[in-house]
Design an enzyme around this catalytic site. Sequence first.
Site, PDB file in Angstrom:
ATOM      1  N   TYR A  51      -5.594   8.669   2.473  1.00  0.00           N
ATOM      2  CA  TYR A  51      -5.027   7.363   2.827  1.00  0.00           C
ATOM      3  C   TYR A  51      -6.097   6.464   3.456  1.00  0.00           C
ATOM      4  CZ  TYR A  51      -2.784   3.860   5.824  1.00  0.00           C
ATOM      5  OH  TYR A  51      -2.461   2.689   6.457  1.00  0.00           O
ATOM      6  N   ALA A  93       0.849  -1.190   0.000  1.00  0.00           N
ATOM      7  CA  ALA A  93       0.000   0.000   0.000  1.00  0.00           C
ATOM      8  C   ALA A  93       0.879   1.231   0.000  1.00  0.00           C
ATOM      9  CB  ALA A  93      -0.879   0.020   1.262  1.00  0.00           C
ATOM     10  N   THR A 103      -5.973  -0.806   8.572  1.00  0.00           N
ATOM     11  CA  THR A 103      -5.595   0.150   9.616  1.00  0.00           C
ATOM     12  C   THR A 103      -6.802   0.582  10.451  1.00  0.00           C
ATOM     13  OG1 THR A 103      -4.911   2.462   9.864  1.00  0.00           O
ATOM     14  CG2 THR A 103      -5.779   1.862   7.743  1.00  0.00           C
ATOM     15  N   ASP A 104      -6.519   1.015  11.680  1.00  0.00           N
ATOM     16  CA  ASP A 104      -7.598   1.570  12.522  1.00  0.00           C
ATOM     17  C   ASP A 104      -8.059   2.930  11.999  1.00  0.00           C
ATOM     18  OD1 ASP A 104      -5.334   3.069  13.205  1.00  0.00           O
ATOM     19  OD2 ASP A 104      -5.613   2.900  15.368  1.00  0.00           O
ATOM     20  N   GLU A 105      -7.286   3.521  11.064  1.00  0.00           N
ATOM     21  CA  GLU A 105      -7.614   4.874  10.585  1.00  0.00           C
ATOM     22  C   GLU A 105      -8.913   4.906   9.773  1.00  0.00           C
ATOM     23  OE1 GLU A 105      -4.292   7.236   9.260  1.00  0.00           O
ATOM     24  OE2 GLU A 105      -2.893   6.051  10.449  1.00  0.00           O
ATOM     25  N   LYS A 153      -7.884   2.947   2.109  1.00  0.00           N
ATOM     26  CA  LYS A 153      -7.831   1.675   2.848  1.00  0.00           C
ATOM     27  C   LYS A 153      -9.259   1.186   3.150  1.00  0.00           C
ATOM     28  CE  LYS A 153      -4.678  -0.281   4.205  1.00  0.00           C
ATOM     29  NZ  LYS A 153      -3.795  -1.314   3.577  1.00  0.00           N
ATOM     30  N   HIS A 165      -6.356  16.523  10.445  1.00  0.00           N
ATOM     31  CA  HIS A 165      -5.609  15.671  11.392  1.00  0.00           C
ATOM     32  C   HIS A 165      -6.548  14.953  12.372  1.00  0.00           C
ATOM     33  CE1 HIS A 165      -1.559  15.662  13.803  1.00  0.00           C
ATOM     34  NE2 HIS A 165      -2.086  14.452  13.661  1.00  0.00           N
TER      35      HIS A 165
HETATM   36  P1  NAD Z   1       5.360   0.842   3.910  1.00  0.00           P
HETATM   37  O1  NAD Z   1       4.994   2.114   3.233  1.00  0.00           O
HETATM   38  O2  NAD Z   1       6.552   0.821   4.800  1.00  0.00           O
HETATM   39  O3  NAD Z   1       5.571  -0.319   2.830  1.00  0.00           O
HETATM   40  C1  NAD Z   1       4.700  -0.489   1.746  1.00  0.00           C
HETATM   41  C2  NAD Z   1       5.338  -1.472   0.782  1.00  0.00           C
HETATM   42  O4  NAD Z   1       4.429  -1.675  -0.311  1.00  0.00           O
HETATM   43  C3  NAD Z   1       6.652  -0.965   0.178  1.00  0.00           C
HETATM   44  O5  NAD Z   1       7.618  -2.001   0.166  1.00  0.00           O
HETATM   45  C4  NAD Z   1       6.264  -0.565  -1.248  1.00  0.00           C
HETATM   46  O6  NAD Z   1       7.332  -0.695  -2.184  1.00  0.00           O
HETATM   47  C5  NAD Z   1       5.153  -1.575  -1.540  1.00  0.00           C
HETATM   48  N1  NAD Z   1       4.223  -1.080  -2.579  1.00  0.00           N
HETATM   49  C6  NAD Z   1       3.687   0.161  -2.677  1.00  0.00           C
HETATM   50  N2  NAD Z   1       2.925   0.234  -3.792  1.00  0.00           N
HETATM   51  C7  NAD Z   1       2.975  -0.996  -4.386  1.00  0.00           C
HETATM   52  C8  NAD Z   1       2.377  -1.553  -5.548  1.00  0.00           C
HETATM   53  N3  NAD Z   1       1.583  -0.802  -6.352  1.00  0.00           N
HETATM   54  N4  NAD Z   1       2.630  -2.836  -5.842  1.00  0.00           N
HETATM   55  C9  NAD Z   1       3.454  -3.595  -5.068  1.00  0.00           C
HETATM   56  N5  NAD Z   1       4.051  -3.122  -3.971  1.00  0.00           N
HETATM   57  C10 NAD Z   1       3.811  -1.834  -3.611  1.00  0.00           C
HETATM   58  O7  NAD Z   1       4.054   0.412   4.701  1.00  0.00           O
HETATM   59  P2  NAD Z   1       3.912  -0.350   6.109  1.00  0.00           P
HETATM   60  O8  NAD Z   1       3.986   0.657   7.184  1.00  0.00           O
HETATM   61  O9  NAD Z   1       4.817  -1.525   6.112  1.00  0.00           O
HETATM   62  O10 NAD Z   1       2.404  -0.837   5.998  1.00  0.00           O
HETATM   63  C11 NAD Z   1       2.087  -2.093   5.409  1.00  0.00           C
HETATM   64  C12 NAD Z   1       0.574  -2.286   5.451  1.00  0.00           C
HETATM   65  O11 NAD Z   1       0.106  -2.206   6.790  1.00  0.00           O
HETATM   66  C13 NAD Z   1      -0.195  -1.216   4.664  1.00  0.00           C
HETATM   67  O12 NAD Z   1      -1.255  -1.851   4.014  1.00  0.00           O
HETATM   68  C14 NAD Z   1      -0.703  -0.272   5.736  1.00  0.00           C
HETATM   69  O13 NAD Z   1      -1.896   0.344   5.340  1.00  0.00           O
HETATM   70  C15 NAD Z   1      -0.928  -1.235   6.892  1.00  0.00           C
HETATM   71  N6  NAD Z   1      -0.819  -0.659   8.246  1.00  0.00           N
HETATM   72  C16 NAD Z   1       0.308   0.045   8.590  1.00  0.00           C
HETATM   73  C17 NAD Z   1       0.423   0.539   9.889  1.00  0.00           C
HETATM   74  C18 NAD Z   1       1.646   1.281  10.329  1.00  0.00           C
HETATM   75  O14 NAD Z   1       1.676   1.791  11.468  1.00  0.00           O
HETATM   76  N7  NAD Z   1       2.700   1.355   9.532  1.00  0.00           N
HETATM   77  C19 NAD Z   1      -0.612   0.321  10.813  1.00  0.00           C
HETATM   78  C20 NAD Z   1      -1.744  -0.407  10.407  1.00  0.00           C
HETATM   79  C21 NAD Z   1      -1.829  -0.909   9.114  1.00  0.00           C
HETATM   80  P1  TYD Z   2       2.483   9.161  11.435  1.00  0.00           P
HETATM   81  O1  TYD Z   2       3.694   8.438  11.921  1.00  0.00           O
HETATM   82  O2  TYD Z   2       2.541   9.872  10.127  1.00  0.00           O
HETATM   83  O3  TYD Z   2       1.271   8.125  11.483  1.00  0.00           O
HETATM   84  P2  TYD Z   2      -0.344   8.390  11.287  1.00  0.00           P
HETATM   85  O4  TYD Z   2      -0.583   9.761  10.837  1.00  0.00           O
HETATM   86  O5  TYD Z   2      -0.685   7.374  10.244  1.00  0.00           O
HETATM   87  O6  TYD Z   2      -0.942   8.092  12.623  1.00  0.00           O
HETATM   88  O7  TYD Z   2       2.087  10.239  12.531  1.00  0.00           O
HETATM   89  C1  TYD Z   2       1.816   9.890  13.877  1.00  0.00           C
HETATM   90  C2  TYD Z   2       1.350  11.155  14.583  1.00  0.00           C
HETATM   91  O8  TYD Z   2       2.455  12.067  14.632  1.00  0.00           O
HETATM   92  C3  TYD Z   2       0.231  11.884  13.861  1.00  0.00           C
HETATM   93  O9  TYD Z   2      -0.628  12.475  14.827  1.00  0.00           O
HETATM   94  C4  TYD Z   2       0.956  12.978  13.087  1.00  0.00           C
HETATM   95  C5  TYD Z   2       2.120  13.304  13.988  1.00  0.00           C
HETATM   96  N1  TYD Z   2       3.358  13.772  13.315  1.00  0.00           N
HETATM   97  C6  TYD Z   2       3.986  14.942  13.750  1.00  0.00           C
HETATM   98  O10 TYD Z   2       3.546  15.617  14.711  1.00  0.00           O
HETATM   99  N2  TYD Z   2       5.142  15.329  13.120  1.00  0.00           N
HETATM  100  C7  TYD Z   2       5.659  14.629  12.068  1.00  0.00           C
HETATM  101  O11 TYD Z   2       6.696  15.056  11.499  1.00  0.00           O
HETATM  102  C8  TYD Z   2       5.010  13.430  11.642  1.00  0.00           C
HETATM  103  C9  TYD Z   2       5.555  12.632  10.487  1.00  0.00           C
HETATM  104  C10 TYD Z   2       3.864  13.041  12.305  1.00  0.00           C
END
Ligand code: NAD
Ligand code: TYD
Length: 338
Positions: free
Chosen positions: A150, A81, A123-125, A154, A278
Amino acid sequence: MKLLVTGGAGFIGTNFIKYWLTEHFDDEIVNFDKLTYAGNLENLKDLENNPHYKFIKGDVADPDDVRVAMTGVDIITHFAAESHVDRSILAPATFIKTNVLGTQVLLDAAVEHKIKRFHHISTDEVFGSLELNDHEKFDENTPYDPRSPYSASKAAADHLVRAYYHTFKLPVTISNCSNNFGPYEHPEKLIPLAITNLLEGVKIPIYGDGKYVRDWLYVIDHCRAIDLILQTGKIGKTYLIGGLTKDISNIEVVKMICEIMNKNFDQSVEFVKDRPGHDRRYSVDWSKINKELKWKPDHDFKTWLQKTVEWYKNNKTWWKRVKSGEYQEYYQKQYGQK
Ligand code: NAD
Ligand code: TYD
């Protein structure tokens, strides 16, 4: 068992592949990733010679790419994603293409190939925003109310996954998880950004008043929850996954990081313009997965935040290459042009 892990070169995908091949070393993993700016194959260098691991470069939104990756696959864990809210505000179109169209293309292929399980990582978002100083939490019955491009993309993907379960009887499961932290997270996200900025002597930007609340979970707890859902989760069901933090604000998170790194908070941060739209507060009720699958988080926030800081201190080359963009040359050197 052969697993297709989409987005395996990203933050959670990388941790999941390493976790899976440790816990289930007889299984085979195909990592299918487009290698966008967020995908870093250097993360998985130690697996290059592992006969149970294979990398295929491709786009989830491209049916031909997906078809190639699908051969012999039993289970799909769909991580791929566009994942950064700020980028979705700057340029929503890629989020729709990858997160919505990409999920639909993958679902079609899963139906065609009679995949035994399609697990969708969400995601919880998707549930929107809770009020500050309230005790409300998201649970499996909370109505969807996404508020950023985003989370909207999702949410659309989650609806498609459920539609394919009802319409085509595809055996799906979905998990909606809170904010993860841990090794290999791209330094554009709050926790690694704060740590690496402190290491570089750059101020940490805090959006708005900084009184935004996120529910934090160590990434390995997320991987273990997905494992349990794959083993014992009920087909067609959704599970919420969350952490142990009790309403901790971004200011408090950054203060903890400053304390761990012996830095003065006031001198290390700058309050900057807020993110548009936000979301104020996220909080996850994970009692369903706890009751039904016996999952609970094992890693407390304070200890594992300290360990995460250590990881970034010990892996300076990794994040410096990410910040400078050098890691993107690695694929070309290792695998040649696609
Ligand atoms: P990330 O951005 O670190 O990694 C995303 C990966 O997907 C990358 O390796 C990218 O190259 C690949 N990608 C992007 N577009 C693509 C495409 N069109 N085809 C194939 N591959 C592609 O993301 P993450 O933080 O590892 O999140 C992974 C999943 O978990 C996502 O679906 C995200 O919505 C979900 N998620 C993330 C969090 C978090 O806190 N990071 C929390 C809840 C859910
Ligand atoms: P982030 O790591 O981008 O995750 P998400 O927005 O998906 O929860 O951000 C976590 C929280 O931190 C969010 O409330 C936005 C805030 N934030 C900042 O205050 N400064 C920053 O530079 C970034 C990247 C996020």
